[in-house]
Design a protein around this motif. Structure first.
Motif, mmCIF file in Angstrom:
data_model
loop_
_atom_site.group_PDB
_atom_site.id
_atom_site.type_symbol
_atom_site.label_atom_id
_atom_site.label_comp_id
_atom_site.label_asym_id
_atom_site.label_seq_id
_atom_site.Cartn_x
_atom_site.Cartn_y
_atom_site.Cartn_z
ATOM 1 N N PRO A 215 0.432 -1.512 0.101
ATOM 2 C CA PRO A 215 0.199 0.308 -0.212
ATOM 3 C C PRO A 215 1.004 1.518 -0.367
ATOM 4 O O PRO A 215 2.200 1.660 0.699
ATOM 5 N N GLU A 216 0.808 2.351 -0.376
ATOM 6 C CA GLU A 216 0.811 3.644 -0.624
ATOM 7 C C GLU A 216 1.285 4.462 0.669
ATOM 8 O O GLU A 216 1.688 4.919 0.834
ATOM 9 N N THR A 217 -0.047 4.059 1.691
ATOM 10 C CA THR A 217 -0.898 4.833 2.544
ATOM 11 C C THR A 217 -0.732 3.402 4.033
ATOM 12 O O THR A 217 -1.833 1.983 3.650
ATOM 13 N N GLU A 218 -0.590 3.427 5.227
ATOM 14 C CA GLU A 218 -0.438 2.572 5.819
ATOM 15 C C GLU A 218 -1.924 2.130 5.843
ATOM 16 O O GLU A 218 -3.393 2.997 5.600
ATOM 17 N N SER A 219 -2.262 0.781 6.053
ATOM 18 C CA SER A 219 -3.940 0.495 6.023
ATOM 19 C C SER A 219 -4.018 -0.982 7.467
ATOM 20 O O SER A 219 -3.201 -1.147 7.696
ATOM 21 N N GLU A 220 -5.191 -0.395 8.111
ATOM 22 C CA GLU A 220 -5.429 -1.605 9.652
ATOM 23 C C GLU A 220 -5.401 -2.911 8.700
ATOM 24 O O GLU A 220 -5.676 -3.972 10.018
ATOM 25 N N LEU A 221 -6.407 -2.746 7.502
ATOM 26 C CA LEU A 221 -7.574 -3.437 7.192
ATOM 27 C C LEU A 221 -5.794 -4.847 6.663
ATOM 28 O O LEU A 221 -5.167 -4.434 6.549
ATOM 29 N N PRO A 222 -6.788 -6.493 6.464
ATOM 30 C CA PRO A 222 -5.170 -7.594 6.747
ATOM 31 C C PRO A 222 -4.975 -7.214 4.451
ATOM 32 O O PRO A 222 -5.516 -6.774 4.772
ATOM 33 N N HIS A 223 -3.581 -7.888 3.989
ATOM 34 C CA HIS A 223 -3.548 -7.985 2.961
ATOM 35 C C HIS A 223 -4.254 -8.298 2.181
ATOM 36 O O HIS A 223 -4.474 -8.140 1.027
ATOM 37 N N ALA A 224 -4.714 -9.603 2.403
ATOM 38 C CA ALA A 224 -6.133 -10.138 1.618
ATOM 39 C C ALA A 224 -7.347 -9.053 1.246
ATOM 40 O O ALA A 224 -7.648 -9.056 -0.097
ATOM 41 N N LEU A 225 -7.394 -8.710 1.975
ATOM 42 C CA LEU A 225 -8.667 -7.671 1.957
ATOM 43 C C LEU A 225 -8.305 -6.738 0.977
ATOM 44 O O LEU A 225 -8.995 -5.664 0.453
ATOM 45 N N LEU A 226 -7.669 -6.017 1.903
ATOM 46 C CA LEU A 226 -7.309 -4.350 1.622
ATOM 47 C C LEU A 226 -7.183 -4.744 -0.857
ATOM 48 O O LEU A 226 -7.851 -4.359 -1.291
ATOM 49 N N GLY A 227 -6.292 -5.996 -1.103
ATOM 50 C CA GLY A 227 -6.092 -6.479 -2.201
ATOM 51 C C GLY A 227 -7.476 -6.699 -2.950
ATOM 52 O O GLY A 227 -8.121 -5.870 -4.080
ATOM 53 N N MET A 228 -8.118 -7.265 -2.182
ATOM 54 C CA MET A 228 -9.511 -7.316 -2.726
ATOM 55 C C MET A 228 -10.444 -6.181 -3.135
ATOM 56 O O MET A 228 -11.262 -6.055 -4.159
ATOM 57 N N GLN A 229 -10.545 -5.098 -2.301
ATOM 58 C CA GLN A 229 -10.768 -4.083 -2.250
ATOM 59 C C GLN A 229 -10.184 -3.425 -3.237
ATOM 60 O O GLN A 229 -11.167 -2.944 -3.958
ATOM 61 N N TRP A 230 -8.448 -3.133 -3.735
ATOM 62 C CA TRP A 230 -8.094 -2.696 -4.493
ATOM 63 C C TRP A 230 -8.429 -3.017 -5.963
ATOM 64 O O TRP A 230 -9.194 -2.415 -7.176
ATOM 65 N N ALA A 231 -9.116 -4.569 -6.080
ATOM 66 C CA ALA A 231 -9.828 -5.288 -7.223
ATOM 67 C C ALA A 231 -10.259 -4.473 -7.950
ATOM 68 O O ALA A 231 -10.887 -5.164 -8.881
ATOM 69 N N GLU A 232 -11.887 -4.738 -6.775
ATOM 70 C CA GLU A 232 -13.537 -4.820 -7.255
ATOM 71 C C GLU A 232 -13.053 -3.209 -7.591
ATOM 72 O O GLU A 232 -13.320 -2.130 -8.565
ATOM 73 N N LYS A 233 -12.528 -2.449 -7.346
ATOM 74 C CA LYS A 233 -12.319 -0.591 -7.147
ATOM 75 C C LYS A 233 -11.831 -0.251 -9.254
ATOM 76 O O LYS A 233 -12.431 0.478 -9.240
ATOM 77 N N TYR A 234 -10.649 -0.903 -9.334
ATOM 78 C CA TYR A 234 -10.162 -1.094 -10.056
ATOM 79 C C TYR A 234 -11.295 -2.398 -11.272
ATOM 80 O O TYR A 234 -10.210 -2.662 -12.644
ATOM 81 N N GLY A 235 -12.047 -2.731 -11.294
ATOM 82 C CA GLY A 235 -12.724 -3.591 -12.624
ATOM 83 C C GLY A 235 -12.739 -5.055 -12.407
ATOM 84 O O GLY A 235 -13.036 -5.793 -13.621
#
Length: 520
Positions: free
Chosen positions: A374-394
Motif C-alpha cells: 500500500p502507498e498509505t498504511e491500512s489496518e485491513l489485512p492485506h488480502a482484504l485490502l487487495g480485494m478492495q483494490w481489485a474491485e475498485k479497478y474493475g
C-alpha cells in the motif's frame, strides 16, 4: 419635192422595218412560247415519272413494313401458342399424376382396410387368449396359495420386503466401495496435479535482505561522500531515509533500510553522484528527486513487463503500477514480485490441469498479494485490502474473491479461490523460498511441539513440512475418537492465538489401538 419623196420613202422604210421587226419579234415570241410549252411538258413528264418512282418506292416500303409487322405478329402468336402448349402439357402431366395418385391411394386404402380387418381379427383373438391366460393364472395362483398356505398379497409383501433388504444391503456396500474408491482416486489425482504443477515451474532462491552494499573504486571517495563535518552524508540520509554506514570495510559503503525502494533510490543516487564527482547538499537533493522519478517510471515498466510475460491483458494502470512496486517488497526474505509471478504460473498450470479458466486463475495469482504494497498504511489485512483494490479497478468477482479468500478472511465462492490459496502455500513453503534465521526457525518448531504437549493425552508430537504441519500421536486409552477431533481443533486454536507464523499450520491428531499377543 424630192425631199418630200425622200422623207416619205424614209417613213415608209421605217414603217416597213418596224413591221418586219414586229413580225420577227412575234415569231421569236411564238418560238419561245413553243419551247416553253415543250419544256413545261418535259417537266411535267419528268415529275410524273418521278412521282411514279416515289409511289412505287413507298408502296414497296409499305409492303416491307407490312411483311415485317406480319412476321413479328406471327412470332408473338407462335410464342403464345408455345406457352399455351406448355401449359396444356403441364396440365396433362398433372392430370396424369393426379390420376396415378388416386389409383395408388385406392390401392393403399384397400390394403389399409385389409390390414385393419386383420388387426381387428388378431385383437379379438388376443382378447380371447388374454381371458384364457387370466383364468389359467388365477387357477395357478389358487393352487400356489393352497400349497404355500399364503395369500397372493401376503406373498407379494414378503417378497418385496426381502428384496428391499437385499437391495439396501447391496446399495450400502456399493456406496461404501464407491466412496472409498472416489477418495483414493481424488487423493491420487490431487497429488498428481500438484506434483505436475510444481515440476513445470522453475523456482528461484530467496536473496532479499535489509542492507545493500555500494562498491567504490577507492577509499578516497568515502571522504567526499561524508563531506565537510559530515554534511554530505547527513543530506543523503535526510533525502533518502536510508542509514549510510561508512566503516573500515575496504572500497564499500553499506546502505541499511527495511524499505527496498529507499535503498535502491539511495544506491542509484550515490552512483550518479560518485560518477559525476559533484557532491554537495544541493546537488544531492536534485539527484535524489530525479532518481525518485526514475524509480517510479521503472516501477511502471516492471509492471508492464510482468503482465506481458504472463500473458495478462486489460489490467488497470493502477494495478500495473502496484505489480511493479512488488519488485521492491519482500515477505520473509522472499521477493514479492517473484513470489507473485511464481504463484500466477502455478495457478495457471493447476487450473488448466483441472479444466478451469487458466487466464482468470493466473490473473488472481498475480494480484493475490497486492495488498502488501500500500502507498498509505491500512489496518485491513492485506488480502482484504487487495480485494478492495481489485474491485475498485474493475476486476471480475471470481478474481476478487480469490484475492480476498486466500488467507480465509472471507468465504471462497469460486473454484479458482482454493487454487490461489494452495499455490500461495506451495510457493512460500518450498525449500529456500523464504529466508529465515535458523535459530528462530528451530525455536518456532519447538514451540509448535510444546503447545501440543500441553494437552492431556498427547504421547508424541512432531512438527513436519517446515512447520506447516503438526502431527500429534495420542494415547488411545485416554482419548477417544470424538475427543481426538476436539483435541485437533483446540491445538489449532492455541497455535493461532499464541504464535506468529507464515501461511497455515495443519494439525493432524492420530489415534490408534494395538492388540499384541505372543504365540508360544
Amino acid at each position: 419635192m424630192e425631199l418630200a419623196y425622200i422623207a416619205l420613202a424614209s417613213i415608209i422604210g421605217l414603217t416597213i422595218g418596224f413591221l418586219i421587226a414586229k413580225m420577227l419579234e412575234k415569231t421569236k415570241a411564238n418560238k419561245l412560247i413553243e419551247e416553253t410549252k415543250k419544256e413545261a411538258k418535259n417537266i411535267i413528264k419528268e415529275a410524273r415519272v418521278e412521282a411514279n418512282a416515289i409511289k412505287k418506292d413507298k408502296i414497296f416500303q409499305a409492303k416491307e413494313k407490312f411483311i415485317e409487322l406480319k412476321s413479328e405478329h406471327e412470332k408473338v402468336i407462335l410464342s403464345r401458342e408455345k406457352k399455351v402448349g406448355d401449359v396444356e402439357k403441364r396440365i396433362r402431366d398433372k392430370e396424369s399424376q393426379v390420376s396415378s395418385e388416386l389409383d395408388r391411394n385406392k390401392k393403399l386404402n384397400k390394403q389399409l382396410e385389409k390390414k385393419q380387418a386383420d388387426y381387428n381379427y388378431k385383437l379379438d383373438f388376443l382378447d380371447k387368449k388374454e381371458s384364457e391366460i387370466e383364468k389359467l393364472h388365477k387357477r395357478h395362483v389358487d393352487m400356489l396359495e393352497q400349497i404355500s398356505g399364503l395369500s397372493a398379497d401376503e406373498a407379494k409383501t414378503e417378497l418385496v420386503a426381502s428384496l428391499k433388504e437385499e437391495a439396501k444391503s447391496d446399495a450400502m456396500s456399493f456406496i461404501q466401495d464407491t466412496v472409498e474408491e472416489a477418495k483414493m482416486t481424488a487423493q491420487q489425482e490431487a497429488r498428481k496435479v500438484v506434483l505436475n504443477t510444481i515440476q513445470r515451474v522453475g523456482v528461484e532462491q530467496a536473496v532479499e535482505n535489509c542492507v545493500s552494499v555500494f562498491n567504490l573504486e577507492s577509499d578516497d571517495v568515502k571522504g567526499r561522500i561524508i563531506g565537510r563535518e559530515g554534511r554530505n552524508i547527513r543530506a543523503l540520509e535526510a533525502a533518502t531515509g536510508v542509514e549510510i554506514i561508512v566503516d573500515d570495510t575496504p572500497e564499500a559503503i553499506i546502505l541499511s533500510c527495511f524499505d527496498p525502494v529507499r535503498r535502491e533510490i539511495a544506491r542509484l543516487s550515490m552512483h550518479k553522484l560518485v560518477t559525476d564527482g559533484r557532491i554537495h547538499p544541493a546537488r544531492i537533493e536534485e539527484i535524489v528527486r530525479k532518481t525518485e522519478k526514475q524509480i517510479k517510471q521503472e516501477i511502471i515498466e516492471v509492471g508492464k513487463r510482468t503482465v506481458i510475460d504472463l500473458g495478462i491483458h486489460g489490467l488497470h494502470p493502477e494495478l500495473v503500477k502496484t505489480v511493479g512496486r512488488m519488485k521492491y517488497r519482500s515477505s520473509y526474505g522472499q521477493n514479492l514480485l517473484q513470489h507473485s509471478r511464481e504463484v500466477a504460473n502455478l495457478c495457471g498450470i493447476m487450473a488448466a490441469e483441472l479444466g478451469l479458466n487458466a487466464k482468470a486463475a493466473k490473473r488472481a495469482g498475480l494480484l493475490h498479494d497486492i495488498g502488501k504494497v500500500p502507498e498509505t498504511e491500512s489496518e485491513l489485512p492485506h488480502a482484504l485490502l487487495g480485494m478492495q483494490w481489485a474491485e475498485k479497478y474493475g476486476e471480475k468477482a471470481d478474481v476478487c474473491n480469490a484475492i480476498g479468500a486466500h488467507h480465509d478472511e472471507i468465504e471462497m465462492k469460486s473454484m479458482i479461490a482454493p487454487i490461489v490459496q494452495v499455490c500461495d502455500a506451495i510457493s512460500g513453503a518450498r525449500p529456500g523460498a523464504r529466508r529465515q534465521v535458523l535459530d528462530s526457525y528451530i525455536q518456532r518448531l519447538k514451540d509448535l511441539e510444546d503447545i501440543a504437549f500441553g494437552f492431556t493425552g498427547v504421547q508424541k508430537a512432531y512438527a513436519i513440512q517446515a512447520g506447516r504441519e503438526l502431527r500429534v500421536l495420542v494415547e488411545s486409552t485416554k482419548v477417544n475418537d470424538a475427543k481426538a477431533a476436539e483435541l485437533s481443533f483446540n491445538i489449532s486454536q492455541k497455535i493461532q492465538n499464541d504464535m506468529t507464523y507464515p501461511g497455515q499450520v495443519k494439525v493432524t491428531v492420530i489415534r490408534e489401538t494395538r492388540a499384541v499377543n505372543v504365540a508360544k
